[in-house]
Structures are given as structure tokens and as C-alpha cells.
Design a protein around this motif. Structure first.
Motif, PDB file in Angstrom:
ATOM      1  N   ALA A 116       0.437  27.534  13.074  1.00 53.51           N
ATOM      2  CA  ALA A 116       0.995  28.857  13.332  1.00 53.51           C
ATOM      3  C   ALA A 116       0.647  29.768  12.163  1.00 53.51           C
ATOM      4  O   ALA A 116       0.612  29.323  11.011  1.00 53.51           O
ATOM      5  CB  ALA A 116       2.502  28.787  13.513  1.00 53.51           C
ATOM      6  N   ALA A 117       0.366  31.028  12.474  1.00 56.71           N
ATOM      7  CA  ALA A 117      -0.015  31.972  11.429  1.00 56.71           C
ATOM      8  C   ALA A 117       0.615  33.330  11.694  1.00 56.71           C
ATOM      9  O   ALA A 117       0.746  33.751  12.844  1.00 56.71           O
ATOM     10  CB  ALA A 117      -1.532  32.117  11.367  1.00 56.71           C
ATOM     11  N   LEU A 118       0.986  33.988  10.625  1.00 63.52           N
ATOM     12  CA  LEU A 118       1.472  35.353  10.672  1.00 63.52           C
ATOM     13  C   LEU A 118       0.484  36.187   9.865  1.00 63.52           C
ATOM     14  O   LEU A 118       0.307  35.953   8.674  1.00 63.52           O
ATOM     15  CB  LEU A 118       2.879  35.433  10.079  1.00 63.52           C
ATOM     16  CG  LEU A 118       3.587  36.766  10.148  1.00 63.52           C
ATOM     17  CD1 LEU A 118       3.717  37.245  11.599  1.00 63.52           C
ATOM     18  CD2 LEU A 118       4.965  36.662   9.513  1.00 63.52           C
ATOM     19  N   LEU A 119      -0.198  37.108  10.556  1.00 67.58           N
ATOM     20  CA  LEU A 119      -1.250  37.917   9.937  1.00 67.58           C
ATOM     21  C   LEU A 119      -0.977  39.389  10.170  1.00 67.58           C
ATOM     22  O   LEU A 119      -0.322  39.759  11.151  1.00 67.58           O
ATOM     23  CB  LEU A 119      -2.613  37.576  10.548  1.00 67.58           C
ATOM     24  CG  LEU A 119      -3.028  36.113  10.580  1.00 67.58           C
ATOM     25  CD1 LEU A 119      -4.292  35.951  11.413  1.00 67.58           C
ATOM     26  CD2 LEU A 119      -3.252  35.603   9.175  1.00 67.58           C
ATOM     27  N   SER A 120      -1.521  40.228   9.307  1.00 64.51           N
ATOM     28  CA  SER A 120      -1.472  41.666   9.550  1.00 64.51           C
ATOM     29  C   SER A 120      -2.852  42.260   9.270  1.00 64.51           C
ATOM     30  O   SER A 120      -3.625  41.725   8.476  1.00 64.51           O
ATOM     31  CB  SER A 120      -0.389  42.335   8.699  1.00 64.51           C
ATOM     32  OG  SER A 120      -0.695  42.249   7.335  1.00 64.51           O
TER      33      SER A 120
END
Length: 180
Positions: A70-74
């Protein structure tokens, strides 16, 4: 003198650990290490301009019933516009992009794909989502990716989860999104 050496060694260890903590990222609250999820070293892995990794975690098969990433990117600027445009495009076009066939020899005939890809859209608590499922023609193995995304001002945020189960991918993407 011994106490100073011990204190010095302890202080050095704390400084070294603190220096490494940001290298691995903060992890995700909803996908915690206590549940088997481990942070990955985002500083050295993500080097593309325009991408800001907030957290990337994984859960290996020995720790999770449904192992995954899982990844949280902006994204900002031109890169955010490009990514948002790709996510908003026609799902059939996205499926074709995932299944672009390799060509064979001089006749340039496309090879028969070894898998089928489906792309669907969903909403989760008012947030736009895309689910991509790639299923092997033989063996019935599945890879599922769920993506939640939204723009706030000039920043496009994405929560991405990949696993071998469609519902788990959505659940992991939701947990990632809620951890931002």
C-alpha cells in the motif's frame, strides 16, 4: 568514565536511529506494524520528479492472510495534471494500456494475452476510485489494484493498494486513504 561511554554510545545509537526513521517513512496508522505491515524506504526508492511519497508499506505472506503493498503518494504541478487526466480517462482505455500486447517477429501480429484485465470505477465515502484486476487465463491467479484519489488545491493525493484479492485491495486502499 564508564557511564560517560555508555551514555555516549546510547546517544549515538539514538541519533543513528532517528536519522534512519525518516528514510523509511512514517508508516500508515490503519496498516500498522503491529498487524504485520512494515514501512519501506521511500527516500531511496521513489526518485521521480513530481512525486512525493508519504508512506509505502508491505505485509509479507508470513504475516498477513492477504499479503500486499500500500502506498500514499501526492503529485503536484504538471505531473498531477497528467496523472489526474489518466485516472479520469475511459476505463476501457486504461485496460488496453495495462494489456498492451507484445509483438511477435516481423509480421507484427500481437501475441495472445496470457491474462485478462478489467478496470472499474467506484466511490468510497465520496472519493473517486479505480479498481484494476488482472487475471491469468491459466491458473486463475489474480492481481488486484485499488486506487483512491482526490485533488485539493494544487495537490493530487493517491492511495494505492495491490494484493491478490479484490475486496482486500479496496480495504487496504481505504485504510491507506484514512491514514493520510
Amino acid at each position: 568514565m564508564r557511564s560517560r561511554l555508555r551514555f555516549g554510545a546510547l546517544a549515538l545509537a539514538v541519533v543513528l536511529l532517528a536519522g534512519c526513521a525518516d528514510h523509511f517513512g512514517p508508516g500508515l496508522v490503519q496498516l500498522a506494524a503491529g498487524r504485520g505491515w512494515e514501512p519501506l524506504p521511500i527516500q531511496s526508492w521513489v526518485v521521480n520528479d513530481g512525486i512525493t511519497p508519504k508512506a509505502i508499506v508491505y505485509c509479507p505472506p508470513e504475516d498477513c492472510i492477504r499479503p500486499g503493498v500500500a502506498a500514499l503518494l501526492s503529485f503536484e504541478g504538471r505531473r498531477a495534471v497528467e496523472i489526474e487526466r489518466a485516472l479520469a480517462s475511459d476505463p476501457a482505455r486504461l485496460a488496453r494500456a495495462f494489456t498492451a500486447s507484445a509483438t511477435r517477429g516481423k509480421d507484427k501480429k500481437p501475441a495472445r494475452p496470457a491474462s485478462t484485465t478489467t478496470v472499474s470505477r467506484f466511490k468510497l465515502d465520496g472519493t473517486s476510485g479505480i479498481q484494476v484486476e488482472i487475471r491469468a487465463r491459466e491458473g486463475h491467479r489474480l492481481a488486484s489494484t485499488a486506487i483512491l484519489y482526490a485533488r485539493k488545491d494544487k495537490v493530487l493525493s493517491l492511495a494505492i493498494a495491490v494484493t491478490n484479492d479484490s475486496q482486500a485491495a479496496r480495504d487496504y486502499a481505504r485504510a491507506t486513504w484514512e491514514s493520510r
